[in-house]
Motif scaffolding. Structure first.
Motif, PDB file in Angstrom:
ATOM      1  N   ILE A  49      21.072  16.405   3.106  1.00 17.48           N
ATOM      2  CA  ILE A  49      19.767  15.353   3.131  1.00 17.48           C
ATOM      3  C   ILE A  49      18.567  16.539   2.693  1.00 17.48           C
ATOM      4  CG2 ILE A  49      18.320  14.090   4.346  1.00 17.48           C
ATOM      5  CD1 ILE A  49      20.863  13.137   5.772  1.00 17.48           C
ATOM      6  N   TYR A  50      18.649  17.493   3.332  1.00 20.51           N
ATOM      7  CA  TYR A  50      17.447  18.550   3.199  1.00 20.51           C
ATOM      8  C   TYR A  50      17.263  18.999   1.693  1.00 20.51           C
ATOM      9  CZ  TYR A  50      13.977  21.849   4.139  1.00 20.51           C
ATOM     10  OH  TYR A  50      12.483  22.423   4.341  1.00 20.51           O
ATOM     11  N   ASN A  51      18.494  19.349   1.337  1.00 24.09           N
ATOM     12  CA  ASN A  51      18.627  20.066  -0.009  1.00 24.09           C
ATOM     13  C   ASN A  51      18.214  19.038  -0.972  1.00 24.09           C
ATOM     14  OD1 ASN A  51      19.061  22.607   0.947  1.00 24.09           O
ATOM     15  ND2 ASN A  51      21.251  22.173   0.881  1.00 24.09           N
ATOM     16  N   MET A  52      18.721  17.652  -1.010  1.00 23.76           N
ATOM     17  CA  MET A  52      18.472  16.828  -1.800  1.00 23.76           C
ATOM     18  C   MET A  52      17.120  16.081  -2.022  1.00 23.76           C
ATOM     19  SD  MET A  52      22.040  14.878  -2.282  1.00 23.76           S
ATOM     20  CE  MET A  52      21.640  13.820  -3.567  1.00 23.76           C
ATOM     21  N   THR A  53      16.536  15.587  -0.828  1.00 31.49           N
ATOM     22  CA  THR A  53      15.379  15.340  -0.790  1.00 31.49           C
ATOM     23  C   THR A  53      14.466  15.868   0.181  1.00 31.49           C
ATOM     24  OG1 THR A  53      16.182  13.437   1.175  1.00 31.49           O
ATOM     25  CG2 THR A  53      16.723  12.709  -1.292  1.00 31.49           C
ATOM     26  N   GLN A  54      14.880  16.411   0.946  1.00 33.89           N
ATOM     27  CA  GLN A  54      13.907  16.850   2.233  1.00 33.89           C
ATOM     28  C   GLN A  54      13.284  15.909   2.650  1.00 33.89           C
ATOM     29  OE1 GLN A  54      11.371  19.511  -0.102  1.00 33.89           O
ATOM     30  NE2 GLN A  54      13.126  21.330  -0.256  1.00 33.89           N
ATOM     31  N   GLY A  55      13.751  14.818   3.213  1.00 31.06           N
ATOM     32  CA  GLY A  55      13.038  13.708   3.875  1.00 31.06           C
ATOM     33  C   GLY A  55      12.469  12.734   2.983  1.00 31.06           C
ATOM     34  N   GLY A  56      12.544  12.835   1.736  1.00 33.28           N
ATOM     35  CA  GLY A  56      12.464  11.788   0.681  1.00 33.28           C
ATOM     36  C   GLY A  56      10.830  11.416   0.682  1.00 33.28           C
ATOM     37  N   PRO A  57      10.642  10.247  -0.289  1.00 31.39           N
ATOM     38  CA  PRO A  57       9.387   9.716  -0.416  1.00 31.39           C
ATOM     39  C   PRO A  57       8.950   8.999   1.177  1.00 31.39           C
ATOM     40  CG  PRO A  57      10.838   8.345  -1.558  1.00 31.39           C
ATOM     41  CD  PRO A  57      11.713   9.686  -0.929  1.00 31.39           C
ATOM     42  N   ASN A  58       8.101   9.500   1.819  1.00 34.40           N
ATOM     43  CA  ASN A  58       7.521   8.865   3.228  1.00 34.40           C
ATOM     44  C   ASN A  58       8.388   8.925   4.038  1.00 34.40           C
ATOM     45  OD1 ASN A  58       5.480   7.861   4.555  1.00 34.40           O
ATOM     46  ND2 ASN A  58       5.751   5.542   3.944  1.00 34.40           N
ATOM     47  N   HIS A  59       9.168   9.977   4.221  1.00 35.90           N
ATOM     48  CA  HIS A  59      10.183  10.224   5.248  1.00 35.90           C
ATOM     49  C   HIS A  59      11.343   9.003   5.177  1.00 35.90           C
ATOM     50  CE1 HIS A  59       7.793  13.402   6.800  1.00 35.90           C
ATOM     51  NE2 HIS A  59       7.014  12.596   6.657  1.00 35.90           N
ATOM     52  N   ARG A  60      11.571   8.561   4.101  1.00 33.76           N
ATOM     53  CA  ARG A  60      12.685   7.372   4.072  1.00 33.76           C
ATOM     54  C   ARG A  60      14.239   7.718   4.299  1.00 33.76           C
ATOM     55  NH1 ARG A  60      10.966   2.287   4.378  1.00 33.76           N
ATOM     56  NH2 ARG A  60       9.143   1.942   2.863  1.00 33.76           N
ATOM     57  N   THR A  61      14.549   9.081   3.885  1.00 38.97           N
ATOM     58  CA  THR A  61      15.714   9.609   4.209  1.00 38.97           C
ATOM     59  C   THR A  61      15.746  10.685   5.179  1.00 38.97           C
ATOM     60  OG1 THR A  61      15.261  11.286   2.460  1.00 38.97           O
ATOM     61  CG2 THR A  61      16.450   9.436   1.771  1.00 38.97           C
ATOM     62  N   ASP A  62      14.942  10.805   6.168  1.00 41.34           N
ATOM     63  CA  ASP A  62      14.648  11.566   7.408  1.00 41.34           C
ATOM     64  C   ASP A  62      15.961  10.861   8.153  1.00 41.34           C
ATOM     65  OD1 ASP A  62      13.307  13.739   7.581  1.00 41.34           O
ATOM     66  OD2 ASP A  62      11.578  12.710   8.497  1.00 41.34           O
ATOM     67  N   VAL A  63      16.717  12.023   8.925  1.00 49.59           N
ATOM     68  CA  VAL A  63      17.449  11.581   9.999  1.00 49.59           C
ATOM     69  C   VAL A  63      17.145  12.583  11.250  1.00 49.59           C
ATOM     70  CG1 VAL A  63      19.521  11.161   8.533  1.00 49.59           C
ATOM     71  CG2 VAL A  63      19.336  13.477   9.023  1.00 49.59           C
ATOM     72  N   LEU A  64      17.587  12.515  12.419  1.00 50.71           N
ATOM     73  CA  LEU A  64      16.952  13.254  13.329  1.00 50.71           C
ATOM     74  C   LEU A  64      16.971  14.807  13.207  1.00 50.71           C
ATOM     75  CD1 LEU A  64      15.919  12.137  16.196  1.00 50.71           C
ATOM     76  CD2 LEU A  64      18.260  12.635  16.950  1.00 50.71           C
ATOM     77  N   ALA A  65      18.050  15.164  12.629  1.00 51.31           N
ATOM     78  CA  ALA A  65      18.206  16.518  12.612  1.00 51.31           C
ATOM     79  C   ALA A  65      17.013  17.132  11.365  1.00 51.31           C
ATOM     80  CB  ALA A  65      19.512  17.135  11.763  1.00 51.31           C
ATOM     81  N   THR A  66      16.913  16.458  10.346  1.00 52.38           N
ATOM     82  CA  THR A  66      15.663  16.908   9.533  1.00 52.38           C
ATOM     83  C   THR A  66      14.355  16.723   9.953  1.00 52.38           C
ATOM     84  OG1 THR A  66      15.518  14.672   8.253  1.00 52.38           O
ATOM     85  CG2 THR A  66      17.104  16.450   7.233  1.00 52.38           C
ATOM     86  N   HIS A  67      14.226  15.848  10.764  1.00 51.12           N
ATOM     87  CA  HIS A  67      12.753  15.582  11.767  1.00 51.12           C
ATOM     88  C   HIS A  67      12.670  16.738  12.531  1.00 51.12           C
ATOM     89  CE1 HIS A  67       9.410  13.183  12.929  1.00 51.12           C
ATOM     90  NE2 HIS A  67       9.924  13.170  14.230  1.00 51.12           N
ATOM     91  N   LEU A  68      13.622  17.016  13.308  1.00 50.21           N
ATOM     92  CA  LEU A  68      13.652  18.283  14.148  1.00 50.21           C
ATOM     93  C   LEU A  68      13.285  19.503  13.403  1.00 50.21           C
ATOM     94  CD1 LEU A  68      16.233  19.104  16.876  1.00 50.21           C
ATOM     95  CD2 LEU A  68      15.612  20.851  15.385  1.00 50.21           C
TER      96      LEU A  68
END
Length: 81
Positions: free
Chosen positions: A20-39
């Motif tokens: 997730i982090y390599n592809m979108t880094q959280g995406g536009p407006n944090h749409r693809t954020d999961v708990l680990a990327t938010h951390l």
């Protein structure tokens, strides 16, 4: 064996970070954020170490709860020889 496999897969999906982090880094407006990327974002981008450690404790509790729930839902019969 089924309990171990399910537990490890559920825990792995909760901690899913690298793709997730390599592809979108959280995406536009944090749409693809999961708990680990938010951390990661809160801890290393915004330097909110206390908030990031609180997120990691929540992640730990979720992993323990998932493992407990799987072990309670799947009953194992023991055979004595």
């Amino acid at each position: 064996m089924l309990i171990t496999t399910l537990s490890l897969n559920c825990i792995g999906s909760l901690k899913f970070f690298d793709l997730i982090y390599n592809m979108t880094q959280g995406g536009p407006n944090h749409r693809t954020d999961v708990l680990a990327t938010h951390l990661y974002t809160q801890g290393f981008k915004y330097y909110k170490y206390g908030y990031a450690s609180a997120i990691s404790i929540i992640l730990l509790i979720l992993c323990l709860f998932t493992t407990f729930l799987i072990s309670k839902c799947i009953k194992v019969e023991t055979y004595e020889s």
